[in-house]
Design an enzyme around this catalytic site. Structure first.
Site, PDB file in Angstrom:
ATOM      1  N   TRP A 359      -4.339  -1.797   8.021  1.00  0.00           N
ATOM      2  CA  TRP A 359      -3.618  -0.644   8.589  1.00  0.00           C
ATOM      3  C   TRP A 359      -3.048   0.256   7.685  1.00  0.00           C
ATOM      4  CZ3 TRP A 359       1.408   0.536  10.680  1.00  0.00           C
ATOM      5  CH2 TRP A 359       2.375  -0.396  10.172  1.00  0.00           C
ATOM      6  N   ASP A 360      -2.569  -0.151   6.672  1.00  0.00           N
ATOM      7  CA  ASP A 360      -1.792   0.653   5.682  1.00  0.00           C
ATOM      8  C   ASP A 360      -2.603   1.866   5.164  1.00  0.00           C
ATOM      9  OD1 ASP A 360      -0.971  -2.043   5.696  1.00  0.00           O
ATOM     10  OD2 ASP A 360      -0.542  -2.013   3.570  1.00  0.00           O
ATOM     11  N   GLU A 490       7.294  -8.366  10.925  1.00  0.00           N
ATOM     12  CA  GLU A 490       6.871  -9.545  10.881  1.00  0.00           C
ATOM     13  C   GLU A 490       7.685 -10.512  10.939  1.00  0.00           C
ATOM     14  OE1 GLU A 490       2.656  -8.318   8.817  1.00  0.00           O
ATOM     15  OE2 GLU A 490       4.177  -8.991   7.315  1.00  0.00           O
ATOM     16  N   LYS A 602      11.965  -6.510   8.802  1.00  0.00           N
ATOM     17  CA  LYS A 602      11.150  -6.586   7.382  1.00  0.00           C
ATOM     18  C   LYS A 602      11.012  -5.137   7.034  1.00  0.00           C
ATOM     19  CE  LYS A 602       7.027  -8.452   5.212  1.00  0.00           C
ATOM     20  NZ  LYS A 602       5.820  -8.665   5.436  1.00  0.00           N
ATOM     21  N   GLN A 603      10.539  -4.282   7.980  1.00  0.00           N
ATOM     22  CA  GLN A 603      10.179  -3.190   7.756  1.00  0.00           C
ATOM     23  C   GLN A 603      10.399  -2.113   9.032  1.00  0.00           C
ATOM     24  OE1 GLN A 603       6.098  -4.451   7.095  1.00  0.00           O
ATOM     25  NE2 GLN A 603       5.365  -2.523   8.138  1.00  0.00           N
TER      26      GLN A 603
END
Length: 768
Positions: A359-360, A490, A602-603
């Site tokens: 999906w990046d 995640e 994580k992000q």
């Protein structure tokens, strides 16, 4: 290991001094590619020390059987491997019966390696003393041609410094390779022929299972003091390797040089029975041009790329080097010439993650390619997803979804899911939303609606059907909920009502309903075709709307913020600032169980949604959520710092925005995550570009108009970038006092600057 050994430079990645402990990291950092193939920066000559050998051909992969101790319905059958291809770069050097080997020699001096990003080539130079006391000066240069993308070229020079020398030079191609990343240590390649003709060598090999046919080839010429020796090589063949052996004596201070040309022809581009013939044609073209002319062509092609894609930064060499490193590798990985290809998270620099498409691409890469190339390049990336729609429907069917619901894979090579971690494969379903958002984002930026009736609406319908079926009605909440998911963070698996997932699901349905009406009104023939193919009915659309209008979003009255997921406040809310530094990175120090119970992010997760849908929230709402969630964010994903940099810039927190920018731009150069030896983070590099253009430059589309709100970090004297907006090129130059806008185009363009309309005339500068 020294993690900060790359020398700051505006246009080059430079390493000085030879350290065997840095070899694997440098093999990643100095990687080269041309969109069709790529390779880690392995030494041409023999090296007996630790190394990660890697050469890769775009689109060629192997379905390595998934390695798990249990099996469930819907589980992917394989984990796609980016295949280490036969190597063509090898040149063994033997001097007075001793092999040149940087790991085994007496001494290495003046070692210097350069990746010249401006011109697109890799070089090394060093003085070496062998165990037999022979001193040599060695200089190498190599590149992968952008103009002839099946060919690479090497110039390798040796000068004996302290005596005459008997040289044995052995260029070779070698198909006896293995993957660093393999589940079962399978053989991935079957070699079908090993042939030599007119001093040209060819190894034909095909991949097991996927049956890609390839031909690896080489040809070489030898020179002394720039004069062609006309030497004929002795040929040595084995089942997996062809070597050309040149023997000659060279006097002290004479320069021996070999030019080697090599590369791949593949049945993705040629008839599988014509690969050797195609290789001969490519070699003849390359050798007729010669190394010097090919290199000159390379410089010119890169100059054209940089003319549009470059971002200049004045007064901060590390920041300048960082952004150019990111832009360079994005262009080495994908150039938009082949719509069957995509942008792998490691590109051509390593094998980790497997697969070529995440999906990046939609969330991070499409904005870069839309703005720095012709919009057709981004359209190809969207066409790629349409071409895989049927596979996405089959992926959903394996999980029990019906009626044409589509779940795009988390990781794929050919449209099939090929990721082998259940919490990602089954639960990180938000990837569907990124694909729908990219369709919206493409039209918003380019004004090209044609993709939607031609292809995009079918994709949107499949995605909307998935979200409708994936949500279920909760009598407890009296709302629709989405259970058992993993959001962008995640470090939380199998959670309920991830805000980002629920929000993008609602948005996808609303956007699809709106788009159906638009196609129905303006493109009736396409609408008739699509509605006939998908069998959509008004009753079905009403059911979708019911879900979208009644989606549940967890909220905390106490903190006045949306909750990242239902159970977030049940965690022990200790901020990252209060976490012992010795525990970082937690993904390398903690058990998975401990990570999942922690509050650490994580992000960008909820903040990812506020980045996508910024215009649906006030600045005050963004600030409140940023202040709540960023302190829990460990930024252990390469995709994290860029989103936070953009949002910090919007909130006028320029020091914080600059810190995040430096981290995203130098993530690999400074090895923040201690893993650069495995390869680079290619897709997040597009986020670095966004950090400047959307973050500091404040570029947005508002009311169908290009808008800027320029800001500048105090550490910079100025910066500039270009964007291709609807076939007009705008150059934006910002310094501490003013912003200049310059237009390359035929017609005037009205833009917004800090909310006010400004008209730019062709080839005139406007200063604000």
């Amino acid at each position: 290991m020294n993690l900060d050994y790359i020398i700051p430079n505006n246009w080059s990645i430079l390493e000085e001094g030879f350290d065997p402990n840095q070899v694997k990291a440098s093999e990643s950092l100095f990687s080269i590619g041309n969109g069709a193939m790529g390779q880690r920066a392995n030494f041409e000559e023999h090296y007996s020390g630790p190394t990660f050998q890697g050469s890769y051909i775009a689109g060629v992969y192997y379905p390595d059987k998934t390695r798990v101790g249990w099996w469930k319905n819907g589980y992917p059958e394989y984990f796609a491997k980016v295949l280490n291809a036969p190597s063509w770069i090898g040149i063994d050097i033997n001097v007075n019966n001793e092999q040149l080997d940087l790991f085994a020699c007496k001494k290495v001096e003046n070692f210097r390696r350069e990746l010249n990003m401006k011109e697109g080539w890799l070089s090394r130079s060093f003085k070496i003393t062998l165990q037999n006391d022979i001193e040599l000066q060695v200089d190498t240069k190599r590149f992968l041609s952008l103009g002839l993308d099946e060919i690479g070229a090497i110039e390798y020079s040796v000068i004996p410094l302290n005596s005459d020398a008997d040289l044995i030079i052995t260029p070779y191609i070698d198909a006896g390779i293995t993957n660093e990343d393999s589940n079962w240590d399978d053989m991935f390649w079957n070699i079908s022929s090993v042939t030599v003709e007119n001093n040209q060598a060819f190894i034909e090999a095909q991949t097991m299972k996927t049956d890609f046919h390839t031909c690896t080839f080489m040809q070489s010429e030898c020179f002394v003091n720039n004069q062609n020796t006309g030497l004929e090589p002795q040929t040595i063949k084995t089942e997996t390797k062809i070597s050309f052996v040149y023997k000659l004596s060279v006097k002290q201070n004479e320069t021996f040089t070999i030019h080697k040309f090599g590369g791949y022809t593949v049945d993705r581009n040629h008839d599988k029975n014509e690969l050797v013939s195609a290789a001969k044609t490519t070699l003849n073209t390359a050798t007729t041009a010669g190394f010097t002319q090919l290199l000159e062509d390379q410089k010119q092609t890169w100059a054209q790329i940089w003319d549009m894609a470059d971002i200049t930064i004045e007064g901060d060499v590390k920041a300048q080097q960082g952004i150019r490193f990111n832009i360079f590798h994005l262009n080495q990985t994908y150039l938009g010439t082949d719509e069957t290809l995509n942008i792998g998270p490691k590109g051509f620099t390593g094998e980790k993650y497997g697969g070529s498409t995440y999906w990046d691409t939609e969330a991070y890469c499409i904005p870069f390619y839309m703005a720095t190339k012709d919009q057709s390049v981004a359209r190809k990336l969207l066409a790629y997803r349409h071409n895989h729609l049927q596979k996405a429907i089959e992926n959903a069917e394996k999980l029990g979804f019906t009626n044409g619901a589509a779940l795009y894979p988390m990781v794929t090579m050919n449209g099939e899911e090929c990721h082998n971690e259940w919490e990602i494969t089954f639960e990180e379903i938000h990837r569907n939303g990124a694909i729908a958002f990219a369709i919206f984002n493409y039209y918003r930026y380019t004004g090209d609606f044609s993709y939607i009736p031609e292809m995009g609406l079918e994709v949107l319908i499949g995605i909307a059907r998935f979200w409708h079926q994936r949500a279920n009605f909760s009598t407890q909440q009296n709302k629709y909920v989405i259970l058992g998911v993993t959001g962008p963070n995640e470090y939380e698996n199998n959670i309920n009502n991830n805000w980002y997932t629920n929000y993008i699901a609602k948005w996808c349905i609303d956007y699809t309903l709106e788009t159906i009406e638009k196609v129905k009104e303006g493109h009736s023939n396409d609408y008739s075709r699509i509605s006939g193919k998908t069998n959509i009915t008004q009753e079905e659309l009403a059911l979708w709307k019911e879900v979208a209008d009644n989606m549940y979003f967890p909220y905390s009255e106490e903190h006045n913020v949306f909750l990242q997921q239902d159970g977030f406040l049940d965690k022990e809310l200790i901020t990252v600032a209060d976490l012992d530094k010795s525990q970082r990175p937690i993904n390398q120090k903690w058990s998975w169980d401990r990570i999942l119970r922690s509050p650490y992010i994580k992000q960008a997760d909820l903040l990812q949604g506020m980045y996508f849908f910024e215009d649906q929230f006030t600045n005050e709402e963004l600030e409140r959520h940023f202040d709540f969630y960023e302190p829990f964010t460990v930024h252990e994903s390469s995709l994290s710092p860029c989103v936070h940099s953009i949002q910090a810039a919007k909130l006028d927190r320029m020091d914080q925005a600059y810190t995040f920018y430096l981290r995203t731009s130098r993530l690999d150069l400074d090895d923040y995550n201690h893993e650069v030896h495995e390869g680079l983070h290619i897709t997040s590099m597009a986020g670095t570009w966004m950090s400047i253009v959307e973050g500091f430059g404040g570029m947005r589309i508002k009311n169908d108009t290009l808008s800027f709100e320029p800001k500048i970090p105090s550490q910079w004297e100025g910066y500039s970038f270009k964007v291709n907006f609807r076939h007009q090129i705008i150059k934006v130059s910002v310094n501490q006092n003013e912003t200049q806008f310059e237009l390359e185009g035929d017609a005037d363009l009205e833009i917004l600057v800090n909310g006010k309309a400004v008209t730019i005339s062709s080839n005139n500068k406007v200063t604000v």
